[in-house]
Design an enzyme around this catalytic site. Structure first.
Site, PDB file in Angstrom:
ATOM      1  N   ASN A 187      33.996  -4.642  21.626  1.00 17.34           N
ATOM      2  CA  ASN A 187      35.107  -5.250  22.361  1.00 17.34           C
ATOM      3  C   ASN A 187      36.354  -4.429  22.049  1.00 17.34           C
ATOM      4  O   ASN A 187      36.368  -3.651  21.101  1.00 17.34           O
ATOM      5  CB  ASN A 187      35.325  -6.707  21.937  1.00 17.34           C
ATOM      6  CG  ASN A 187      35.489  -6.840  20.431  1.00 17.34           C
ATOM      7  OD1 ASN A 187      34.512  -6.976  19.691  1.00 17.34           O
ATOM      8  ND2 ASN A 187      36.725  -6.756  19.951  1.00 17.34           N
TER       9      ASN A 187
ATOM     10  N   HIS B 149      28.714  -9.589   3.768  1.00 19.62           N
ATOM     11  CA  HIS B 149      30.121  -9.345   4.007  1.00 19.62           C
ATOM     12  C   HIS B 149      30.973  -9.989   2.915  1.00 19.62           C
ATOM     13  O   HIS B 149      30.637 -11.058   2.407  1.00 19.62           O
ATOM     14  CB  HIS B 149      30.563  -9.907   5.364  1.00 19.62           C
ATOM     15  CG  HIS B 149      29.780  -9.401   6.527  1.00 19.62           C
ATOM     16  ND1 HIS B 149      28.555  -9.929   6.866  1.00 19.62           N
ATOM     17  CD2 HIS B 149      30.049  -8.422   7.437  1.00 19.62           C
ATOM     18  CE1 HIS B 149      28.097  -9.297   7.940  1.00 19.62           C
ATOM     19  NE2 HIS B 149      28.976  -8.385   8.302  1.00 19.62           N
TER      20      HIS B 149
ATOM     21  N   SER C 217      25.834  -6.310  13.183  1.00 18.35           N
ATOM     22  CA  SER C 217      25.731  -7.431  14.121  1.00 18.35           C
ATOM     23  C   SER C 217      25.135  -6.998  15.456  1.00 18.35           C
ATOM     24  O   SER C 217      25.651  -6.102  16.122  1.00 18.35           O
ATOM     25  CB  SER C 217      27.124  -8.026  14.381  1.00 18.35           C
ATOM     26  OG  SER C 217      27.648  -8.609  13.217  1.00 18.35           O
TER      27      SER C 217
ATOM     28  N   TYR D  29      33.708 -11.475   3.435  1.00 18.42           N
ATOM     29  CA  TYR D  29      34.233 -12.758   3.928  1.00 18.42           C
ATOM     30  C   TYR D  29      33.253 -13.918   3.767  1.00 18.42           C
ATOM     31  O   TYR D  29      33.633 -15.080   3.907  1.00 18.42           O
ATOM     32  CB  TYR D  29      34.688 -12.651   5.397  1.00 18.42           C
ATOM     33  CG  TYR D  29      33.586 -12.385   6.409  1.00 18.42           C
ATOM     34  CD1 TYR D  29      32.657 -13.344   6.763  1.00 18.42           C
ATOM     35  CD2 TYR D  29      33.505 -11.149   7.050  1.00 18.42           C
ATOM     36  CE1 TYR D  29      31.667 -13.100   7.695  1.00 18.42           C
ATOM     37  CE2 TYR D  29      32.529 -10.892   7.989  1.00 18.42           C
ATOM     38  CZ  TYR D  29      31.617 -11.872   8.310  1.00 18.42           C
ATOM     39  OH  TYR D  29      30.629 -11.616   9.247  1.00 18.42           O
ATOM     40  N   GLU D  30      31.986 -13.611   3.480  1.00 13.53           N
ATOM     41  CA  GLU D  30      31.009 -14.680   3.249  1.00 13.53           C
ATOM     42  C   GLU D  30      31.194 -15.326   1.880  1.00 13.53           C
ATOM     43  O   GLU D  30      30.532 -16.314   1.563  1.00 13.53           O
ATOM     44  CB  GLU D  30      29.585 -14.130   3.375  1.00 13.53           C
ATOM     45  CG  GLU D  30      29.206 -13.714   4.792  1.00 13.53           C
ATOM     46  CD  GLU D  30      27.828 -13.090   4.857  1.00 13.53           C
ATOM     47  OE1 GLU D  30      26.842 -13.851   4.916  1.00 13.53           O
ATOM     48  OE2 GLU D  30      27.729 -11.844   4.854  1.00 13.53           O
TER      49      GLU D  30
ATOM     50  N   HIS E 153      22.234 -11.535  12.170  1.00 10.96           N
ATOM     51  CA  HIS E 153      21.722 -10.848  10.986  1.00 10.96           C
ATOM     52  C   HIS E 153      20.474 -11.585  10.501  1.00 10.96           C
ATOM     53  O   HIS E 153      20.561 -12.696   9.987  1.00 10.96           O
ATOM     54  CB  HIS E 153      22.775 -10.824   9.867  1.00 10.96           C
ATOM     55  CG  HIS E 153      23.981  -9.997  10.196  1.00 10.96           C
ATOM     56  ND1 HIS E 153      24.235  -8.783   9.596  1.00 10.96           N
ATOM     57  CD2 HIS E 153      24.999 -10.200  11.060  1.00 10.96           C
ATOM     58  CE1 HIS E 153      25.369  -8.282  10.081  1.00 10.96           C
ATOM     59  NE2 HIS E 153      25.843  -9.131  10.965  1.00 10.96           N
TER      60      HIS E 153
ATOM     61  N   MET F  14      34.664  -5.556   9.844  1.00 12.60           N
ATOM     62  CA  MET F  14      34.718  -6.344   8.618  1.00 12.60           C
ATOM     63  C   MET F  14      33.623  -5.956   7.629  1.00 12.60           C
ATOM     64  O   MET F  14      33.196  -6.775   6.822  1.00 12.60           O
ATOM     65  CB  MET F  14      34.592  -7.835   8.968  1.00 12.60           C
ATOM     66  CG  MET F  14      35.592  -8.325   9.998  1.00 12.60           C
ATOM     67  SD  MET F  14      35.249 -10.023  10.531  1.00 12.60           S
ATOM     68  CE  MET F  14      36.404 -10.171  11.918  1.00 12.60           C
ATOM     69  N   SER F  15      33.165  -4.704   7.698  1.00 16.67           N
ATOM     70  CA  SER F  15      32.053  -4.287   6.832  1.00 16.67           C
ATOM     71  C   SER F  15      32.160  -2.799   6.537  1.00 16.67           C
ATOM     72  O   SER F  15      33.240  -2.216   6.601  1.00 16.67           O
ATOM     73  CB  SER F  15      30.719  -4.588   7.539  1.00 16.67           C
ATOM     74  OG  SER F  15      30.573  -3.769   8.702  1.00 16.67           O
TER      75      SER F  15
ATOM     76  N   ALA G 216      29.177  -3.302  14.412  1.00 18.01           N
ATOM     77  CA  ALA G 216      29.883  -3.612  15.649  1.00 18.01           C
ATOM     78  C   ALA G 216      31.365  -3.653  15.309  1.00 18.01           C
ATOM     79  O   ALA G 216      31.751  -4.244  14.296  1.00 18.01           O
ATOM     80  CB  ALA G 216      29.413  -4.952  16.205  1.00 18.01           C
TER      81      ALA G 216
ATOM     82  N   HIS H 297      32.597 -13.881  18.661  1.00 15.38           N
ATOM     83  CA  HIS H 297      31.408 -13.215  18.116  1.00 15.38           C
ATOM     84  C   HIS H 297      30.313 -13.123  19.173  1.00 15.38           C
ATOM     85  O   HIS H 297      29.517 -12.180  19.177  1.00 15.38           O
ATOM     86  CB  HIS H 297      30.898 -13.987  16.889  1.00 15.38           C
ATOM     87  CG  HIS H 297      29.801 -13.274  16.151  1.00 15.38           C
ATOM     88  ND1 HIS H 297      29.980 -12.050  15.544  1.00 15.38           N
ATOM     89  CD2 HIS H 297      28.498 -13.613  15.931  1.00 15.38           C
ATOM     90  CE1 HIS H 297      28.836 -11.666  14.965  1.00 15.38           C
ATOM     91  NE2 HIS H 297      27.935 -12.587  15.198  1.00 15.38           N
TER      92      HIS H 297
END
Length: 272
Positions: free
Chosen positions: A234, A82, A29, A84-85, A60, A210-211, A112, A246
């Site tokens: 962050n 991902h 990201s 989650y997609e 992306h 998350m990746s 990220a 995000h």
């Protein structure tokens, strides 16, 4: 994993190449800007490649960029997939299988991530020394094809120690301060709760995202050497008293883009 699908995708990509790349880049990201640095580039939208998923996340681009970076032939994913997609773990890691079939020997995977280690600050770059798979799934579950890798791959050196040492030397040469740490892979898409972040800290995590974890597992299964770099975009929930978005992730990665580009280019130029 369907060998025919891998072959059809890699054949499509190879048919458009002048030179075979040896280094793969997975750009997370806000970090896809590195793909814009590639010279004499061939750009292939994911939607054109047989059996490839499509990236649905802001930040992306969703394309392969193949060409020359610092004198090396590279293939870069501007945008990843991902869990989650809604994709399966096998779909998320399909591009790794295709890269291996094309001839990739090394992969630099970037992301990220939220900082768990309170010594970190937003904008820090962290070399991943190890990971914790907290996704409740694994891309190697199911029947193993010995043509793709061993049934029980060793993950004791998932992140190549020689590459980490090389990256540290590159950072020193540039006068850059660099962090090291353990990356925790969660499914998302919700950010972690403060209680979950405290748990992950207790488990030994330094950053969370998350990746990356599925891609690294499959890379090692395929015998590809890995260097992992997280941009601490962050601080994770509960460390600072502020909500997470995000937009903040993208904003931070944009601020460090010059250091990130300079760092990775330096690594590639002299990668063992």
């Amino acid at each position: 994993m369907n060998l025919t699908a891998i072959s059809e995708a890699s054949t499509y990509v190879k048919d458009q190449l002048k030179d075979a790349p040896a280094i793969g880049l997975i750009l997370g990201s806000g970090l896809g800007v590195l793909g814009d640095e590639i010279e004499n580039a061939t750009v292939i939208p994911y939607s054109n490649i047989p059996h490839f998923p499509e990236s649905t996340v802001s930040g992306h681009k969703g394309q392969l960029v193949i060409g020359t970076l610092e004198g090396k032939q590279v293939i870069a994913m501007q945008g990843r997939f991902h869990y989650y997609e809604g994709y399966s773990m096998q779909q998320v890691t399909f591009p790794i299988r295709v890269m291996k079939d094309i001839g990739i020997k090394s992969i630099i995977v970037t992301n990220a991530a939220g900082g768990i280690n309170e010594d970190f600050q937003p904008g820090d770059l962290m070399l991943i020394t190890d990971h914790i798979n907290n996704m409740g799934n694994n891309p190697l579950i199911g029947k193993n094809d010995d043509a793709l890798g061993a049934r029980f791959p060793d993950m004791s050196q998932g992140y190549d120690k020689e590459y980490i040492e090389h990256a540290v030397k590159c950072a020193d040469a540039l006068g850059m301060s660099i962090q090291k740490g353990v990356y925790v892979g969660n499914t998302g898409p919700a950010y972690e709760t403060p209680a979950e972040v405290r748990m992950l800290k207790t488990l030994g995590g330094d950053a969370v995202g998350m990746s990356t974890v599925p891609e690294v597992i499959v890379s090692r299964h395929a015998g590809i050497r890995v260097l992992g770099i997280s941009c601490i975009s962050n601080m994770a929930a509960g460390i600072l008293d502020q909500p997470l978005t995000h937009d903040e992730v993208i904003e931070t990665t944009e601020k460090v883009r010059e250091d990130f580009i300079k760092f990775v280019k330096n690594i590639i130029s002299s990668l063992p």
